[in-house]
Design an enzyme around this catalytic site. Structure first.
Site, PDB file in Angstrom:
ATOM      1  N   CYS A  84       0.827  -1.210   0.000  1.00 17.97           N
ATOM      2  CA  CYS A  84       0.000   0.000   0.000  1.00 17.97           C
ATOM      3  C   CYS A  84       0.859   1.257   0.000  1.00 17.97           C
ATOM      4  O   CYS A  84       0.570   2.225  -0.720  1.00 17.97           O
ATOM      5  CB  CYS A  84      -0.950  -0.005   1.196  1.00 17.97           C
ATOM      6  SG  CYS A  84      -0.153  -0.260   2.796  1.00 17.97           S
ATOM      7  N   HIS A 137      -1.339   5.352   6.885  1.00 16.97           N
ATOM      8  CA  HIS A 137       0.096   5.604   6.922  1.00 16.97           C
ATOM      9  C   HIS A 137       0.334   7.068   6.549  1.00 16.97           C
ATOM     10  O   HIS A 137      -0.430   7.665   5.781  1.00 16.97           O
ATOM     11  CB  HIS A 137       0.824   4.717   5.916  1.00 16.97           C
ATOM     12  CG  HIS A 137       0.625   3.250   6.124  1.00 16.97           C
ATOM     13  ND1 HIS A 137       0.892   2.621   7.317  1.00 16.97           N
ATOM     14  CD2 HIS A 137       0.204   2.273   5.277  1.00 16.97           C
ATOM     15  CE1 HIS A 137       0.637   1.316   7.199  1.00 16.97           C
ATOM     16  NE2 HIS A 137       0.212   1.087   5.974  1.00 16.97           N
TER      17      HIS A 137
END
Length: 330
Positions: free
Chosen positions: A139, A212
């Site tokens: 990702c 994130h």
């Protein structure tokens, strides 16, 4: 119709399964699940056929949930399998996919050596065309490649460094991950865009969930203005430049942002780049972005399936995926 099996019904697998079922050119042939827990019950409620690993049938006998067969059966009834099993298991399953002569799409937790190509739709769609084994990079790396690709095409990326502040869980301690430098993310980014300059990434994990956070510095081959960078990135369908006037500065607020806009499972498929952070100093670009770890690889998985089977070119597939998933509507 492309019949897609999803091997592994966890955080990524459930989202890939949902996306496959939504596509007009795809049909979900089923999902695999090891344990008869609430996630499996939710899959059954959605009407998904459930397949289980060999030797696990006894665990399902008393649950009342119907099992369609084992994983071999799922592979056999699928034109292609999206393997979303835990890291390392995809490589273990590859001989089984080969045994059934079924192509498989692996995830970023697998080694680049286990596949024929590493994939990000915006950067190298054609590399996956007619390949049997492809992996979607992680990702974080997916988010980096979506940003690097237009910058490299427009100005040239001579060098880049990124600090990746990664979700680890609410009660975990903060730590470097890995302690060594560079982390694998920059290495994988150049697997996808090999003609970029040096990409150095540092990883750390913090007590956080879902999003994130990246601190980015890119040395460009030109000196565009911050406004030009902003407009270039905002023109990309899988990048959302967050309006500075909205007051969003955290992953928590992005979750609310997604919920308020009706995104299922709080999915934010797009990179979330903070407009106010985009800064140019001569040829040095600085910015912050957030990546929703649970969903940003989902559209890439759909596009990779079409690429691997030769069913659409990059523009056709990306536009269709975006339209169905509502990407670009926020």
């Amino acid at each position: 119709m492309i019949h897609v099996g999803v091997n592994g019904y966890g955080t990524i697998g459930k989202r890939v399964a949902d996306a496959v079922e939504m596509m007009p050119d795809m049909k979900l042939s089923g999902v695999s699940k090891a344990s008869p827990n609430h996630t499996a019950d939710a899959a059954a409620d959605r009407g998904y056929d459930i397949y289980v690993p060999e030797g696990r049938h006894d665990r399902w006998a008393d649950t009342g949930m119907t099992v369609a067969g084992d994983v071999h059966d799922l592979i056999e009834v699928s034109d292609i399998v999206a393997d979303t099993t835990p890291p390392g298991m995809g490589e273990e399953y590859r001989p089984i996919y080969e045994e059934h002569d079924t192509p498989a799409l692996l995830q970023g937790g697998e080694s680049a050596d286990a596949v024929e190509a590493s994939f990000t739709a915006r950067a190298n769609y054609s590399e996956a065309t007619n390949k049997d084994y492809v992996r979607i990079v992680s990702c974080n790396t997916t988010g980096l490649n979506r940003m690097f690709a237009p910058l490299h095409e427009e100005y040239g990326v001579e060098r880049a460094s990124a600090t990746l502040v990664r979700c680890r869980g609410e009660h975990a301690v903060t730590s470097a991950d890995p302690m060594t430098i560079p982390s694998y993310h920059g290495i994988d980014a150049r697997e996808v865009i090999p003609d970029m300059g040096t990409i150095t990434t540092m990883g750390m994990k913090v007590p956080s969930v879902r999003h994130h956070f990246h601190g980015i510095n890119v040395t460009l081959g030109a000196e565009p203005t911050a406004t030009e960078i902003r407009d270039l990135l905002a023109s990309e369908s899988r990048i959302h430049v967050i309006d500075g006037d909205l007051g969003i500065d955290s992953g928590w607020e992005l979750q609310e942002f997604a919920l308020d806009r009706g995104r299922d499972r709080m999915n934010l498929y797009e990179n979330q780049i903070f407009e106010e952070s985009i800064t140019m100093d001569n040829n040095q670009l600085h910015l912050f972005q957030c990546i929703h770890r649970e969903s940003d690889v989902v559209p890439e998985s759909i596009d990779a399936i079409r690429a691997m089977l030769g069913d659409a070119d990059a523009v056709e597939s990306i536009e269709l995926t975006n339209d169905v998933l509502g990407i670009g509507d926020i």
